[in-house]
Design a protein around this motif. Structure first.
Motif, PDB file in Angstrom:
ATOM      1  N   LYS A   3      83.756  -6.798  19.006  1.00  0.00           N
ATOM      2  CA  LYS A   3      83.914  -5.368  18.694  1.00  0.00           C
ATOM      3  C   LYS A   3      82.670  -4.838  17.989  1.00  0.00           C
ATOM      4  O   LYS A   3      82.306  -5.332  16.912  1.00  0.00           O
ATOM      5  N   ILE A   4      82.055  -3.837  18.594  1.00  0.00           N
ATOM      6  CA  ILE A   4      80.843  -3.231  18.037  1.00  0.00           C
ATOM      7  C   ILE A   4      81.135  -1.790  17.642  1.00  0.00           C
ATOM      8  O   ILE A   4      81.688  -1.026  18.442  1.00  0.00           O
ATOM      9  N   THR A   5      80.793  -1.423  16.423  1.00  0.00           N
ATOM     10  CA  THR A   5      80.860  -0.022  16.015  1.00  0.00           C
ATOM     11  C   THR A   5      79.443   0.543  16.084  1.00  0.00           C
ATOM     12  O   THR A   5      78.525   0.014  15.458  1.00  0.00           O
ATOM     13  N   ILE A   6      79.279   1.600  16.881  1.00  0.00           N
ATOM     14  CA  ILE A   6      77.970   2.231  17.071  1.00  0.00           C
ATOM     15  C   ILE A   6      77.928   3.521  16.252  1.00  0.00           C
ATOM     16  O   ILE A   6      78.850   4.330  16.303  1.00  0.00           O
ATOM     17  N   ILE A   7      76.842   3.689  15.502  1.00  0.00           N
ATOM     18  CA  ILE A   7      76.695   4.856  14.624  1.00  0.00           C
ATOM     19  C   ILE A   7      75.721   5.867  15.220  1.00  0.00           C
ATOM     20  O   ILE A   7      74.608   5.517  15.619  1.00  0.00           O
ATOM     21  N   ALA A   8      76.133   7.126  15.265  1.00  0.00           N
ATOM     22  CA  ALA A   8      75.230   8.223  15.632  1.00  0.00           C
ATOM     23  C   ALA A   8      75.388   9.319  14.592  1.00  0.00           C
ATOM     24  O   ALA A   8      76.502   9.666  14.214  1.00  0.00           O
ATOM     25  N   GLY A   9      74.275   9.854  14.125  1.00  0.00           N
ATOM     26  CA  GLY A   9      74.382  10.880  13.097  1.00  0.00           C
ATOM     27  C   GLY A   9      73.604  12.137  13.393  1.00  0.00           C
ATOM     28  O   GLY A   9      74.048  13.238  13.104  1.00  0.00           O
ATOM     29  N   ASP A  63      84.795   8.376  19.065  1.00  0.00           N
ATOM     30  CA  ASP A  63      86.153   7.992  18.666  1.00  0.00           C
ATOM     31  C   ASP A  63      86.548   8.702  17.377  1.00  0.00           C
ATOM     32  O   ASP A  63      87.722   8.965  17.137  1.00  0.00           O
ATOM     33  N   ILE A  64      85.547   9.004  16.561  1.00  0.00           N
ATOM     34  CA  ILE A  64      85.799   9.769  15.333  1.00  0.00           C
ATOM     35  C   ILE A  64      84.530  10.501  14.926  1.00  0.00           C
ATOM     36  O   ILE A  64      83.421  10.006  15.135  1.00  0.00           O
ATOM     37  N   ASN A  65      84.695  11.702  14.381  1.00  0.00           N
ATOM     38  CA  ASN A  65      83.581  12.440  13.784  1.00  0.00           C
ATOM     39  C   ASN A  65      83.887  12.549  12.287  1.00  0.00           C
ATOM     40  O   ASN A  65      84.914  13.105  11.895  1.00  0.00           O
ATOM     41  N   LEU A  66      83.027  11.962  11.478  1.00  0.00           N
ATOM     42  CA  LEU A  66      83.264  11.950  10.030  1.00  0.00           C
ATOM     43  C   LEU A  66      83.025  13.322   9.393  1.00  0.00           C
ATOM     44  O   LEU A  66      83.369  13.534   8.236  1.00  0.00           O
ATOM     45  N   GLU A  67      82.415  14.233  10.145  1.00  0.00           N
ATOM     46  CA  GLU A  67      82.234  15.630   9.719  1.00  0.00           C
ATOM     47  C   GLU A  67      81.627  15.748   8.328  1.00  0.00           C
ATOM     48  O   GLU A  67      82.140  16.452   7.456  1.00  0.00           O
ATOM     49  N   VAL A  68      80.514  15.070   8.155  1.00  0.00           N
ATOM     50  CA  VAL A  68      79.873  15.042   6.840  1.00  0.00           C
ATOM     51  C   VAL A  68      79.218  16.364   6.474  1.00  0.00           C
ATOM     52  O   VAL A  68      79.240  16.780   5.324  1.00  0.00           O
ATOM     53  N   LYS A  69      78.616  17.053   7.436  1.00  0.00           N
ATOM     54  CA  LYS A  69      77.940  18.343   7.217  1.00  0.00           C
ATOM     55  C   LYS A  69      76.709  18.187   6.321  1.00  0.00           C
ATOM     56  O   LYS A  69      76.199  17.098   6.105  1.00  0.00           O
ATOM     57  N   SER A  70      76.254  19.324   5.785  1.00  0.00           N
ATOM     58  CA  SER A  70      74.963  19.312   5.094  1.00  0.00           C
ATOM     59  C   SER A  70      75.115  18.980   3.613  1.00  0.00           C
ATOM     60  O   SER A  70      76.212  18.838   3.093  1.00  0.00           O
ATOM     61  N   GLY A  71      73.955  18.887   2.956  1.00  0.00           N
ATOM     62  CA  GLY A  71      73.918  18.568   1.535  1.00  0.00           C
ATOM     63  C   GLY A  71      72.575  17.943   1.207  1.00  0.00           C
ATOM     64  O   GLY A  71      71.738  17.765   2.088  1.00  0.00           O
ATOM     65  N   THR A  72      72.358  17.622  -0.042  1.00  0.00           N
ATOM     66  CA  THR A  72      71.128  16.929  -0.412  1.00  0.00           C
ATOM     67  C   THR A  72      71.168  15.517   0.177  1.00  0.00           C
ATOM     68  O   THR A  72      72.205  15.066   0.657  1.00  0.00           O
ATOM     69  N   GLN A  73      70.025  14.819   0.100  1.00  0.00           N
ATOM     70  CA  GLN A  73      69.982  13.435   0.580  1.00  0.00           C
ATOM     71  C   GLN A  73      71.092  12.605  -0.067  1.00  0.00           C
ATOM     72  O   GLN A  73      71.820  11.875   0.596  1.00  0.00           O
ATOM     73  N   ALA A  74      71.220  12.739  -1.373  1.00  0.00           N
ATOM     74  CA  ALA A  74      72.214  11.944  -2.101  1.00  0.00           C
ATOM     75  C   ALA A  74      73.634  12.343  -1.715  1.00  0.00           C
ATOM     76  O   ALA A  74      74.507  11.485  -1.521  1.00  0.00           O
ATOM     77  N   GLU A  75      73.873  13.644  -1.591  1.00  0.00           N
ATOM     78  CA  GLU A  75      75.217  14.114  -1.231  1.00  0.00           C
ATOM     79  C   GLU A  75      75.615  13.624   0.158  1.00  0.00           C
ATOM     80  O   GLU A  75      76.730  13.138   0.354  1.00  0.00           O
ATOM     81  N   GLN A  76      74.680  13.743   1.112  1.00  0.00           N
ATOM     82  CA  GLN A  76      74.981  13.284   2.468  1.00  0.00           C
ATOM     83  C   GLN A  76      75.226  11.781   2.495  1.00  0.00           C
ATOM     84  O   GLN A  76      76.170  11.307   3.119  1.00  0.00           O
ATOM     85  N   THR A  77      74.359  11.034   1.813  1.00  0.00           N
ATOM     86  CA  THR A  77      74.497   9.572   1.788  1.00  0.00           C
ATOM     87  C   THR A  77      75.861   9.177   1.222  1.00  0.00           C
ATOM     88  O   THR A  77      76.562   8.328   1.786  1.00  0.00           O
ATOM     89  N   ALA A  78      76.240   9.801   0.113  1.00  0.00           N
ATOM     90  CA  ALA A  78      77.510   9.479  -0.538  1.00  0.00           C
ATOM     91  C   ALA A  78      78.699   9.813   0.360  1.00  0.00           C
ATOM     92  O   ALA A  78      79.641   9.019   0.503  1.00  0.00           O
ATOM     93  N   GLN A  79      78.638  10.979   0.998  1.00  0.00           N
ATOM     94  CA  GLN A  79      79.737  11.384   1.894  1.00  0.00           C
ATOM     95  C   GLN A  79      79.880  10.425   3.077  1.00  0.00           C
ATOM     96  O   GLN A  79      80.981  10.016   3.445  1.00  0.00           O
ATOM     97  N   ILE A  80      78.732  10.079   3.671  1.00  0.00           N
ATOM     98  CA  ILE A  80      78.757   9.171   4.824  1.00  0.00           C
ATOM     99  C   ILE A  80      79.343   7.825   4.412  1.00  0.00           C
ATOM    100  O   ILE A  80      80.209   7.263   5.094  1.00  0.00           O
TER     101      ILE A  80
END
Length: 365
Positions: A3-9, A63-80
């Motif tokens: 099982k492979i989970t592929i990440i696209a952002g 299969d899923i969209n985490l819907e992180v949206k925008s933010g600073t580098q730190a905010e995006q990293t934390a949300q992801i």
């Protein structure tokens, strides 16, 4: 079943995962015990930067969209990280496969390793040496914890070996971006504005600018664009405007007769523009790979590149923001003295097939 989970952002990721997904499906159809789950983090959420690419490149719906949206580098990293941790807990994987060097790449690699899941990095080992670039930090952090590297060049392998990685972790496979390019060359579409602007093959420029070093300082941006227009000899300059650049341009009132601001383009339209351009003016890394394979002159407004092969044997040249360098480059371009490009080894459209073959070998499937 492996099982492979592929990440696209973000936009560059979509072009890299398309051939990998196709290669996994091909292997599965041949009876191999392999399957994947596609996670879209939502880091790029503008439809033109995201949904369009899935449609045009025939990438299955995530299969899923985490819907992180925008933010600073730190905010995006934390949300992801927070959202991907929940996703990976609910849907365990044997391998998390990340591509490129965007925030999602680094964030998901960290989560996977902390959950004791193997990480594979497609395009691992490339380096610009410029720590002011967020992407360079993402590359270094990702590669420091990655288990398996699928690399584009011998230089990437050397970078990884010198950082302490072992040869058994490295797989030189070529460039998945070029897989996508080759597969779609006969599907390219003329943009709607082509006829409206009266464009002709090899008689216009394509320009993309989005790096903070170029677009965040108003006078720097004004100076750069003014110099480009001055040296363009009146040829149309097609400028697909990145959302973050658009805000800055509105304040600058840079209105030149031959400078045409257009919306961000889908893949098939954008490659059509690049393939038929007189030259490309950019601060992107990935575009320099495509211009090299299409043998289109490319001027890069950066002082460093993580893709030196595009300068050494490709059609790319670094000019930074040095006005005299820019002027000399335009002189060579306008007098027909630009260098001819050659293709780096293994940039042949088969990289994704090699990746899947290697993954199956690693896991004995």
């Amino acid at each position: 079943m492996l099982k492979i989970t592929i990440i696209a952002g973000a936009r560059p990721n979509f072009m890299k995962i398309a051939p990998i997904i196709e290669a996994i499906k091909n292997a599965k159809n041949k009876g191999k015990q392999i399957d994947y789950r596609l996670v879209h983090t939502g880091q790029h959420y503008d439809k033109k930067l995201s949904d369009t690419f899935f449609e045009e490149l025939n990438i299955p719906h995530p299969d899923i969209n985490l819907e992180v949206k925008s933010g600073t580098q730190a905010e995006q990293t934390a949300q992801i990280m927070t959202k991907f941790e929940a996703e990976l807990t609910k849907n365990p994987a044997d391998l998390v496969l990340v591509v490129g060097d965007v925030t999602s790449t680094m964030a998901c690699a960290i989560v996977a390793k902390k959950m004791h899941v193997d990480v594979a990095h497609v395009e691992g080992g490339i380096r610009s040496g410029d720590m002011k670039m967020p992407e360079e930090v993402n590359r270094i952090v990702t590669d420091s914890i990655t288990d398996y590297f699928f690399t584009t060049t011998d230089l990437a392998n050397e970078n990884l070996l010198s950082s302490g990685k072992s040869k058994s972790q490295l797989f030189l496979v070529g460039n998945v971006m070029i897989d996508t390019l080759f597969k779609n060359l006969n599907r390219l579409e003329k943009p709607k504005f082509w006829d409206e602007l009266g464009l002709d093959e090899k008689s216009y420029y394509v320009m993309t600018l989005h790096r903070p070093s170029n677009v965040d300082e108003e006078e720097q941006l004004r100076s750069l664009i003014s110099k480009i227009v001055e040296k363009s000899e009146g040829k149309p300059i097609i400028f697909p405007v990145h959302p973050r650049t658009k805000k800055l341009l509105q304040n600058l009132e840079l209105n030149f007769e031959n400078l045409h601001y257009v919306e961000p383009q889908g893949y098939l339209n954008f490659i059509y523009l690049i393939k038929n351009a007189f030259a490309v003016l950019t601060d992107s890394g990935g575009i320099t790979e495509e211009t090299t394979m299409l043998n289109v002159p490319c001027m890069t407004f950066r002082d460093s590149t993580e893709r030196p092969e595009t300068c050494e044997i490709g059609s790319n040249e670094l000019v930074g923001s040095d006005i005299s360098k820019i002027e000399k480059a335009f002189e060579r371009l306008n007098s027909g003295k630009w260098k001819q490009a050659s293709a780096p080894a293994l940039w042949d459209g088969e990289a994704a097939e090699r990746i899947v073959k290697d993954v199956l070998k690693i896991y004995g499937k």
